[in-house]
Design an enzyme around this catalytic site. Structure first.
Site, PDB file in Angstrom:
ATOM      1  CG  ASP A 217      63.743  28.670  61.986  1.00  0.00           C
ATOM      2  OD1 ASP A 217      63.148  27.675  61.586  1.00  0.00           O
ATOM      3  OD2 ASP A 217      63.163  29.714  62.370  1.00  0.00           O
ATOM      4  CD  GLU A 275      62.758  27.191  57.100  1.00  0.00           C
ATOM      5  OE1 GLU A 275      61.704  26.560  57.019  1.00  0.00           O
ATOM      6  OE2 GLU A 275      62.976  28.035  57.999  1.00  0.00           O
ATOM      7  CG  HIS A 349      60.089  20.643  61.676  1.00  0.00           C
ATOM      8  ND1 HIS A 349      61.179  20.855  60.849  1.00  0.00           N
ATOM      9  CD2 HIS A 349      59.746  21.860  62.146  1.00  0.00           C
ATOM     10  CE1 HIS A 349      61.471  22.133  60.837  1.00  0.00           C
ATOM     11  NE2 HIS A 349      60.620  22.765  61.609  1.00  0.00           N
TER      12      HIS A 349
END
Ligand code: GLC
Length: 584
Positions: A217, A275, A349
């Site tokens: 992340d 990411e 998401h």
């Protein structure tokens, strides 16, 4: 790009968002009270669907399953080593890992290590006093004061979720940095002890239990420019500004990733996908060049941000097909001629549903199939998001703001209301914003998975925490499993073709043939030598008929199309028609 076949290059990765995938345990959740008003999915539910998934995917990416107050849906972690009680236990997680492996599948977890929740023990200690040994594990700064003596944050950095990126803590009269929600304090990566604790608690703990890697992340955010200067003013009407390269791709970011690789991931057969979002080609190659040893691949946002300001998705101006082509070109080409690797995705998401965004309601299944052809023929590791395979759509436009639950959407809406609420034309402005929210909000991806046409779409036997999209009776897994012409079966077929022709689809070079055409997207996947067969992909992204042209010489063999034989016209592409040929 090297063509050394590797499991994580060949893989189709399927992302599961545990709160909305499926609830396996019957009845209402009776455990500790938390923020969810209604039922969530759980690990038992995921295990019950592994046979369904094995038919589609090789690797599962599980969004956060950890103990968390869920102010940002699990991306605010209270303990890396505990599971959210609603989802199950560490034993359930072990069963999930083992059951994936039994089926020849791998499983990767989300690794959220730019920040923790403010409920994490590390932060509780850190905030307890100025001289606590963990004070320096987070980023604390003294307030500033203006001429009138008003207390101000240490600099003008804005949060990704609106407002200042700094939160005042009266106990010690300092601010902590939190680039996201106020309950998500940023960890101080400059502190070596902190990094070691992250590696042990968040990474080795799960790798040693058999997890096959991580989706990392906010992987570009760990290195902040250490004198914390003000950011340039991009949005003069706002008090706080995007912190840009003062926090993203910062000075020591590659040192941190290299260390993480050397000390942790290189010791396992682990897949890593970071990411990163936005960066130059040069920077991107540093993250993913195999010989440097940092991460295997990264997510870049060129495609999913098309039409939006890259610092603020809700500043949206629309796009045309050329913009999309440009974005895909960047994504597919940045690794060309290097030892680096890339990713393919249009949903996750944090994104709206691709059918709503790039397809068309009138051509629901057909445009979904076109997007399946598109995704399965692009270069890199393919990621698909739960529900994408059945063509789940955005929420209805008439849902009011009260139905949206994402902190990002709500903060944005509230800030907008604070700013313009008193304007005479507020109602009009608000409707425009709601159009954009409905098109782009993350909530669109966070409605329960539509399994069948029974109550709650087969997701749970009691009311889910997030409202089911009312189109579940038409769009659901059960209906599509039995229909040979369904989008789901088309995805399965397209994924098999991707594997069969992997030298072209997954590993091939990418070249756009009709860059200026705003209706069709035509590209060739090839091995870059004149003799080998090529894949010729032509996609009509419009609601009108388009001329079909053979833009390269050779013998054309049609291997995939989303129209029936009787609709097929050699010369003409119908709306949202796509074709894949092998050209010899
Ligand atoms: C990433 C996640 C997103 C989350 C944010 C903060 O962008 O994908 O869902 O809100 O990080 O952790």
């Amino acid at each position: 790009m090297t063509k050394d076949y590797t499991w994580w290059k060949d893989a189709t990765v399927y992302q599961i968002y545990p709160s909305t995938f499926i609830k396996g345990k019957k009845g209402k959740f009776e455990g500790p009270k938390d923020v969810f008003d209604g039922e969530t999915g759980d690990l038992k539910g995921i295990i019950s669907k592994l046979d369904y998934l094995a038919d589609i995917t090789d690797v599962i990416w599980l969004s956060p399953h950890y103990l968390s107050p869920n102010n940002d849906m699990g991306y605010d972690i209270e303990s890396y080593e505990k599971i959210l009680p609603r989802y199950g236990s560490v034993e359930d997680m072990q069963t999930l890992i083992d059951e994936c492996h039994k089926r020849g599948m791998k499983i990767i977890c989300d690794l959220v290590i730019n920040h923790t929740s403010d409920l994490h023990d590390w932060f509780k200690e850190s905030r307890s006093s100025l001289d606590n040994p963990k004070r320096d594990w987070y980023i604390w700064k003294k307030p500033k004061y203006d001429d009138k003596g008003n207390r101000k944050p240490p600099n003008n950095w804005g949060s990704y979720f609106s407002g200042s990126a700094w939160e005042y803590d009266s106990k010690t009269d300092e601010y902590y940095l939190r680039l996201f929600d106020k309950s998500q304090p940023d960890l101080n990566w400059e502190n070596e002890e902190t990094r070691k604790a992250i590696y042990d608690s968040a990474m080795k703990f799960w790798l040693d239990r058999g997890v096959d890697g991580f989706r990392i992340d906010t992987a570009g955010l760990y290195s902040k420019v250490q004198d914390f200067p003000d950011a340039p003013v991009l949005f003069p009407e706002d008090d706080y500004q995007p912190s840009g390269n003062l926090t993203l791709n910062g000075p020591r970011i590659h040192f941190f990733h290299k260390e993480m690789y050397d000390q942790v991931t290189s010791n396992y057969d682990a897949m890593t996908v970071g990411e990163v979002g936005h960066c130059s080609r040069e920077e991107a190659l540093k993250y993913v060049s195999a010989s440097r040893g940092e991460m295997n691949m990264i997510f870049l946002f060129d495609t999913v941000d098309v039409g939006s300001d890259k610092n603020d998705r809700f500043r949206y101006n629309g796009f045309d097909l050329k913009d999309l082509k440009e974005a895909i070109k960047t994504q597919c080409e940045f690794t060309e001629g290097t030892d680096a690797w890339s990713t393919v995705f249009i949903e996750n998401h944090d994104q709206p549903r691709c059918i709503t965004r790039f397809g068309d309601k009138k051509y629901q299944t057909k445009s979904g199939k076109l997007l399946a052809m598109f995704q399965t023929t692009l270069t890199g590791t393919l990621f698909i998001y739960q529900g994408q395979e059945i063509g789940m759509t955005n929420v209805p436009r008439d849902w009011p703001i009260e139905e949206y639950q994402d902190v990002n959407t709500i903060n944005y809406y509230n800030q907008f209301k604070d700013k313009y609420g008193k304007d005479a034309d507020f109602a009009e402005k608000e409707q425009k914003l709601m159009d954009i929210i409905n098109l782009l909000a993350r909530d669109n991806a966070r409605t329960p998975m539509q399994w069948d046409d029974s109550e709650n779409a087969g997701f749970s036997d009691h009311r889910p925490w997030s409202k089911v999209n009312p189109n579940y009776k038409e769009i659901n897994v059960a209906k599509q499993l039995n229909d040979p012409n369904s989008l789901l079966n088309f995805y399965k077929k397209s994924l098999k073709l991707r594997k069969k022709y992997k030298d072209l689809s997954i590993y091939g070079s990418f070249e756009i043939l009709d860059f200026d055409n705003k209706q069709t997207f035509t590209y060739v996947k090839s091995l870059k030598d004149a003799k080998s067969p090529k894949a010729y992909v032509v996609l009509n992204f419009s609601k009108d008929n388009a001329k079909f042209e053979r833009l390269i010489d050779g013998q054309y063999e049609l291997i995939s199309t989303n129209v029936d034989k009787d609709e097929f016209d050699e010369e003409k592409l119908s709306p949202f028609e796509g074709r894949i040929y092998i050209v010899n």
